[in-house]
Design a protein around this motif. Structure first.
Motif, PDB file in Angstrom:
ATOM      1  N   SER A  27       0.208  -1.523  -0.119  1.00 27.87           N
ATOM      2  CA  SER A  27      -0.042  -0.044  -0.241  1.00 27.87           C
ATOM      3  C   SER A  27       1.092   1.475  -0.250  1.00 27.87           C
ATOM      4  CB  SER A  27      -0.652   0.513   1.384  1.00 27.87           C
ATOM      5  OG  SER A  27      -0.108  -0.109   2.788  1.00 27.87           O
ATOM      6  N   LEU A  28       1.584   0.815   0.867  1.00 31.50           N
ATOM      7  CA  LEU A  28       2.797   2.501   0.563  1.00 31.50           C
ATOM      8  C   LEU A  28       3.461   2.335  -0.642  1.00 31.50           C
ATOM      9  CD1 LEU A  28       4.847   4.067   2.489  1.00 31.50           C
ATOM     10  CD2 LEU A  28       6.624   2.557   2.520  1.00 31.50           C
ATOM     11  N   TRP A  29       2.957   1.899  -1.132  1.00 28.36           N
ATOM     12  CA  TRP A  29       3.579   2.125  -3.236  1.00 28.36           C
ATOM     13  C   TRP A  29       2.489   2.509  -3.614  1.00 28.36           C
ATOM     14  CZ3 TRP A  29       8.812   2.850  -3.072  1.00 28.36           C
ATOM     15  CH2 TRP A  29       9.545   2.043  -2.263  1.00 28.36           C
ATOM     16  N   TYR A  85      13.327  -8.629  -7.181  1.00 27.79           N
ATOM     17  CA  TYR A  85      14.093  -7.850  -6.682  1.00 27.79           C
ATOM     18  C   TYR A  85      14.951  -9.509  -5.962  1.00 27.79           C
ATOM     19  CZ  TYR A  85      16.334  -4.564  -3.857  1.00 27.79           C
ATOM     20  OH  TYR A  85      17.786  -3.658  -3.613  1.00 27.79           O
ATOM     21  N   LYS A 100      17.032  -2.992 -10.092  1.00 33.14           N
ATOM     22  CA  LYS A 100      17.657  -3.349  -8.767  1.00 33.14           C
ATOM     23  C   LYS A 100      18.161  -1.607  -8.202  1.00 33.14           C
ATOM     24  CE  LYS A 100      17.044  -7.577  -9.548  1.00 33.14           C
ATOM     25  NZ  LYS A 100      17.647  -9.057  -8.814  1.00 33.14           N
ATOM     26  N   VAL A 159      18.186   1.188  -6.543  1.00 30.61           N
ATOM     27  CA  VAL A 159      16.342   1.647  -5.160  1.00 30.61           C
ATOM     28  C   VAL A 159      16.570   3.136  -5.434  1.00 30.61           C
ATOM     29  CG1 VAL A 159      16.112   1.777  -3.209  1.00 30.61           C
ATOM     30  CG2 VAL A 159      17.238   0.038  -4.015  1.00 30.61           C
ATOM     31  N   TRP A 160      17.189   3.949  -6.447  1.00 26.48           N
ATOM     32  CA  TRP A 160      17.399   4.924  -6.210  1.00 26.48           C
ATOM     33  C   TRP A 160      15.875   4.853  -8.002  1.00 26.48           C
ATOM     34  CZ3 TRP A 160      17.286   8.932  -2.619  1.00 26.48           C
ATOM     35  CH2 TRP A 160      18.201   8.893  -2.090  1.00 26.48           C
ATOM     36  N   MET A 197      14.509   2.887  -9.128  1.00 27.95           N
ATOM     37  CA  MET A 197      13.340   2.614  -8.577  1.00 27.95           C
ATOM     38  C   MET A 197      12.050   3.525  -8.215  1.00 27.95           C
ATOM     39  SD  MET A 197      12.593  -1.136  -6.435  1.00 27.95           S
ATOM     40  CE  MET A 197      12.366  -0.767  -4.767  1.00 27.95           C
ATOM     41  N   PHE A 198      12.515   3.905  -6.825  1.00 25.76           N
ATOM     42  CA  PHE A 198      12.206   5.021  -6.458  1.00 25.76           C
ATOM     43  C   PHE A 198      11.603   6.209  -7.469  1.00 25.76           C
ATOM     44  CE2 PHE A 198      11.817   9.092  -4.554  1.00 25.76           C
ATOM     45  CZ  PHE A 198      10.580   9.058  -2.736  1.00 25.76           C
ATOM     46  N   ARG A 203       3.136   7.694  -9.086  1.00 25.49           N
ATOM     47  CA  ARG A 203       2.211   8.407  -8.530  1.00 25.49           C
ATOM     48  C   ARG A 203       1.801  10.045  -8.885  1.00 25.49           C
ATOM     49  NH1 ARG A 203       1.347   6.081  -2.889  1.00 25.49           N
ATOM     50  NH2 ARG A 203      -0.297   6.451  -3.388  1.00 25.49           N
ATOM     51  N   LEU A 261      13.867  17.936  -8.673  1.00 29.98           N
ATOM     52  CA  LEU A 261      14.724  17.236  -8.474  1.00 29.98           C
ATOM     53  C   LEU A 261      15.090  15.854  -8.891  1.00 29.98           C
ATOM     54  CD1 LEU A 261      13.132  16.590  -4.794  1.00 29.98           C
ATOM     55  CD2 LEU A 261      15.594  17.516  -4.655  1.00 29.98           C
ATOM     56  N   LYS A 269      17.398  15.940 -11.964  1.00 26.35           N
ATOM     57  CA  LYS A 269      19.702  15.689 -10.776  1.00 26.35           C
ATOM     58  C   LYS A 269      20.153  14.362 -11.114  1.00 26.35           C
ATOM     59  CE  LYS A 269      19.535  20.060  -8.232  1.00 26.35           C
ATOM     60  NZ  LYS A 269      20.076  20.969  -9.351  1.00 26.35           N
ATOM     61  N   LEU A 320      21.883  13.996  -3.247  1.00 24.49           N
ATOM     62  CA  LEU A 320      22.448  13.868  -1.628  1.00 24.49           C
ATOM     63  C   LEU A 320      23.162  14.723  -1.340  1.00 24.49           C
ATOM     64  CD1 LEU A 320      22.388  10.176  -1.210  1.00 24.49           C
ATOM     65  CD2 LEU A 320      21.101  11.673  -0.201  1.00 24.49           C
TER      66      LEU A 320
END
Lengths: 175, 175
Positions: B20-22, B36, B88, B90-91, B93-94, B101, B152, B155, B161
């Motif tokens: 649900s978070l995603w 993954y 693979k 993660v960034w 993916m995010f 969304r 963002l 970049k 970061l």
DNA sequence: TCAAAGATTCAGAAATTACTGAAATAATTG
DNA sequence: CAATTATTTCAGTAATTTCTGAATCTTTGA
């Protein structure tokens, strides 16, 4: 029904649909929208009538919204029943939601990832090398996210905007 | 079942719950987790067996995940069936999830808010003053969010970061 | 061109989530 | 302290979402 009412209704319905964005259900989101757009606090009866939902549903949804911290009870003197209102400052609202979702969803995930790392490190020989790498990357990502969240949470929205505005060279972000 | 398998299973189950978070359902999240954590691409059959779900469910979930852009088909030469793998990094993916969304949830909300503003401005006399203020605040908030998102998004994760690390004085954020 | 393997679709079933309404409980007032 | 009004609870029901599995479609290679 006036044109103003129609605009309000459209807003409330859409906000209800988008409830998933905040992780709450349709009724909760609609109640929130209605309270947000109302100049004065509303009673449970008002909510029932406006949204055409049952007394029980209103009661449960309000309980949840209050638990989240985005709706609060208001006593109006001379009135016997309770009234309800919502945070009108959007930034405050957003912060409350962010805090709650972190607590309910992110924190438990991090917990599992940390536990998984411990378990993987206890495996014999070189088992689980690949898995360890993958979990570690995820954990890293989440922990970085939390650090950013915590630093931002200490600052005021204004100062965050100011800094971001400079940083990103975006006009009109503040500063 | 080995200890490693148990750790993997725990991770997959939890990831499923947190789907649900995603904004995706349990099966999709579990498939994503399994891909993954797997060193090599898996077939639809592998997914069925590992997760104990039906062929149809696998097919539908994969279709969705591919539509999101976080899973891709892989042809393995000499193999007749299709295999599937997931991003693979993660960034990356995010970023993919954030983009989707935004497109599915934030953009339509902004559209409604803008339309509401137009409608409110067309009201006769001074009707809807309060409502206009409220909607304007929300719209402002979302538009600022989009601006930040867009800057963002241009970049690299590393540079983001680095900059955030400096600004927020958080050690270990990069830089 | 056709048999076999693989993938997809979708109607119906199962599971989950949300809602109702009446009964129970609590609060207020004359 | 009863009568009245307001609120909460929760079993049962409704609505929604997810999943299954058999039928159908597609691809492959002989």
């Amino acid at each position: 029904m006036s044109e103003l009412d129609r605009v309000k209704e459209r807003f409330i319905l859409h906000w209800g649909e988008m409830g998933s964005l905040w992780g709450i259900n349709r009724t909760m989101a609609q109640i929130h929208a209605l309270l947000y757009i109302s100049p004065r606090p509303l009673s449970a009866n008002d909510l029932m009538e406006e949204l055409q939902i049952s007394r029980g549903n209103v009661s449960m949804a309000l309980r949840e919204l209050i638990a989240w911290g985005i709706v609060s009870r208001v006593h109006i003197k001379g009135e016997r029943k309770e009234f309800y209102t919502t945070e009108k400052d959007v930034w405050k609202m957003f912060r409350i939601i962010a805090r709650e979702r972190k607590r309910r969803e992110v924190d438990p995930t991090i917990e599992i990832l940390r536990q998984s790392m411990v378990d993987l490190n206890n495996l014999p020989d070189n088992e689980g090398q690949y898995e360890r790498e993958r979990i570690e990357q995820l954990l890293n990502f989440f922990e970085t996210g939390i650090k950013i969240y915590e630093s931002l949470d200490e600052k005021t929205p204004d100062s965050v905007l100011k800094l971001l505005g400079k940083l990103l060279q975006v006009k009109g972000l503040g500063g």
